[in-house]
Enzyme design. Sequence first.
Site, PDB file in Angstrom:
ATOM      1  N   LYS A   1       0.832  -1.212   0.000  1.00  0.00           N
ATOM      2  CA  LYS A   1       0.000   0.000   0.000  1.00  0.00           C
ATOM      3  C   LYS A   1       0.863   1.257   0.000  1.00  0.00           C
ATOM      4  O   LYS A   1       0.673   2.171  -0.797  1.00  0.00           O
ATOM      5  CB  LYS A   1      -0.920   0.010   1.237  1.00  0.00           C
ATOM      6  CG  LYS A   1      -1.798  -1.221   1.377  1.00  0.00           C
ATOM      7  CD  LYS A   1      -2.673  -1.179   2.619  1.00  0.00           C
ATOM      8  CE  LYS A   1      -1.931  -1.234   3.938  1.00  0.00           C
ATOM      9  NZ  LYS A   1      -1.271  -2.527   4.213  1.00  0.00           N
TER      10      LYS A   1
ATOM     11  N   ARG B   1      -9.616   1.167   8.805  1.00  0.00           N
ATOM     12  CA  ARG B   1      -9.218  -0.208   9.107  1.00  0.00           C
ATOM     13  C   ARG B   1     -10.280  -0.954   9.878  1.00  0.00           C
ATOM     14  O   ARG B   1     -10.094  -2.125  10.192  1.00  0.00           O
ATOM     15  CB  ARG B   1      -7.960  -0.170   9.957  1.00  0.00           C
ATOM     16  CG  ARG B   1      -6.715  -0.527   9.191  1.00  0.00           C
ATOM     17  CD  ARG B   1      -5.570  -0.363  10.145  1.00  0.00           C
ATOM     18  NE  ARG B   1      -4.472  -1.157   9.788  1.00  0.00           N
ATOM     19  CZ  ARG B   1      -3.348  -0.655   9.280  1.00  0.00           C
ATOM     20  NH1 ARG B   1      -3.229   0.619   9.011  1.00  0.00           N
ATOM     21  NH2 ARG B   1      -2.347  -1.444   9.029  1.00  0.00           N
TER      22      ARG B   1
ATOM     23  N   ARG C   1      11.945  -5.653   4.612  1.00  0.00           N
ATOM     24  CA  ARG C   1      11.720  -4.206   4.451  1.00  0.00           C
ATOM     25  C   ARG C   1      12.724  -3.398   5.262  1.00  0.00           C
ATOM     26  O   ARG C   1      13.013  -3.691   6.418  1.00  0.00           O
ATOM     27  CB  ARG C   1      10.307  -3.851   4.913  1.00  0.00           C
ATOM     28  CG  ARG C   1      10.066  -2.336   4.911  1.00  0.00           C
ATOM     29  CD  ARG C   1       8.609  -1.978   5.005  1.00  0.00           C
ATOM     30  NE  ARG C   1       7.940  -2.569   6.142  1.00  0.00           N
ATOM     31  CZ  ARG C   1       6.629  -2.563   6.301  1.00  0.00           C
ATOM     32  NH1 ARG C   1       5.856  -2.000   5.391  1.00  0.00           N
ATOM     33  NH2 ARG C   1       6.075  -3.132   7.356  1.00  0.00           N
TER      34      ARG C   1
ATOM     35  N   ARG D   1      11.499  -1.651  11.032  1.00  0.00           N
ATOM     36  CA  ARG D   1      10.442  -1.266  11.966  1.00  0.00           C
ATOM     37  C   ARG D   1      10.346  -2.254  13.123  1.00  0.00           C
ATOM     38  O   ARG D   1      10.493  -3.458  12.921  1.00  0.00           O
ATOM     39  CB  ARG D   1       9.091  -1.222  11.235  1.00  0.00           C
ATOM     40  CG  ARG D   1       8.790   0.116  10.623  1.00  0.00           C
ATOM     41  CD  ARG D   1       7.614   0.129   9.679  1.00  0.00           C
ATOM     42  NE  ARG D   1       6.401  -0.538  10.125  1.00  0.00           N
ATOM     43  CZ  ARG D   1       5.268  -0.554   9.422  1.00  0.00           C
ATOM     44  NH1 ARG D   1       5.207   0.061   8.240  1.00  0.00           N
ATOM     45  NH2 ARG D   1       4.207  -1.178   9.871  1.00  0.00           N
TER      46      ARG D   1
ATOM     47  N   ARG E   1      -0.582  -8.930  13.217  1.00  0.00           N
ATOM     48  CA  ARG E   1      -1.148  -7.863  12.362  1.00  0.00           C
ATOM     49  C   ARG E   1      -2.047  -8.468  11.282  1.00  0.00           C
ATOM     50  O   ARG E   1      -3.091  -7.908  10.949  1.00  0.00           O
ATOM     51  CB  ARG E   1      -0.018  -7.040  11.715  1.00  0.00           C
ATOM     52  CG  ARG E   1       0.628  -6.085  12.710  1.00  0.00           C
ATOM     53  CD  ARG E   1       2.021  -5.668  12.295  1.00  0.00           C
ATOM     54  NE  ARG E   1       2.101  -5.021  11.008  1.00  0.00           N
ATOM     55  CZ  ARG E   1       3.243  -4.849  10.345  1.00  0.00           C
ATOM     56  NH1 ARG E   1       4.380  -5.264  10.858  1.00  0.00           N
ATOM     57  NH2 ARG E   1       3.242  -4.244   9.188  1.00  0.00           N
TER      58      ARG E   1
END
Length: 204
Positions: free
Chosen positions: A13, A86, A120, A150, A161
């Site tokens: 996203k 969300r 990532r 992160r 998640r």
Amino acid sequence: MNLIFLGPPGAGKGTVAAELKKTSGLDHLSTGDMLREEMKNETELGKIAKEYIEGGKLVPDDLIIDMVKNRLENAEAGIMFDGFPRTVAQAEALDKIAQIDAVINLTTTIDVIIERIGGRRICRNCGKVYNVSWYHKDTCEDCGGELYTRADDTEETIRTRYDEYLKKTAPLIDYYRVKGIVHDIDANGDIQTKVDAISDIIKG
Ligand code: AP5
């Protein structure tokens, strides 16, 4: 035009929104980025959000809705909403403040998600997102900032998640499908193919 990016963590996203921002004239509103900025600045909201984010849970709706409302007060262009709404409560709140023209539903699998998020890296200075599968330096190619991982990108947190996504966010696909504005995009292809397809949707 206002559009929403729906999809599980790691679907891409943020990556497609950042690319489309360069050409579409639309603003990019990422509630994840906004919350990380609050955490970095150690604000009251940041301190509350930290616990939820690092546990892989969603931050309470009322805090998120207030944060987005404040941000939209200064909005001048159309918006690409990334990571918001969300929950159904967030979607209903958004309906009261903005018209949504399109919802981009990025679809992928848990195996792809774990591989992507595990690789990532993000620039601490400008926020540009990289992946170790195609970028091998530890500084940003644009600004030279240090790249970091992160705190919520561990495999355990990614699975939490993803469960949160299935329980609380996936129902939004039907919420918007009945309005006839959902575009399903296979998130497994290369980034540019997705950017081109979404660009065509924006152009109408
Ligand atoms: P947020 O920051 O929104 O995280 P997320 O939804 O889990 O999404 P990600 O940022 O992990 O993934 P992405 O889909 O943007 O993927 P990306 O483009 O980076 O939220 C974090 C937390 O904040 C939440 O867990 C929650 O606690 C809280 N929060 C935020 N909003 C909230 C809300 N509205 N309500 C309540 N709580 C909220 O791509 C991932 C990686 O894959 C990158 O390395 C990228 O380079 C790579 N990649 C992308 N596309 C491709 C491709 N096509 N091929 C190969 N690699 C690709």
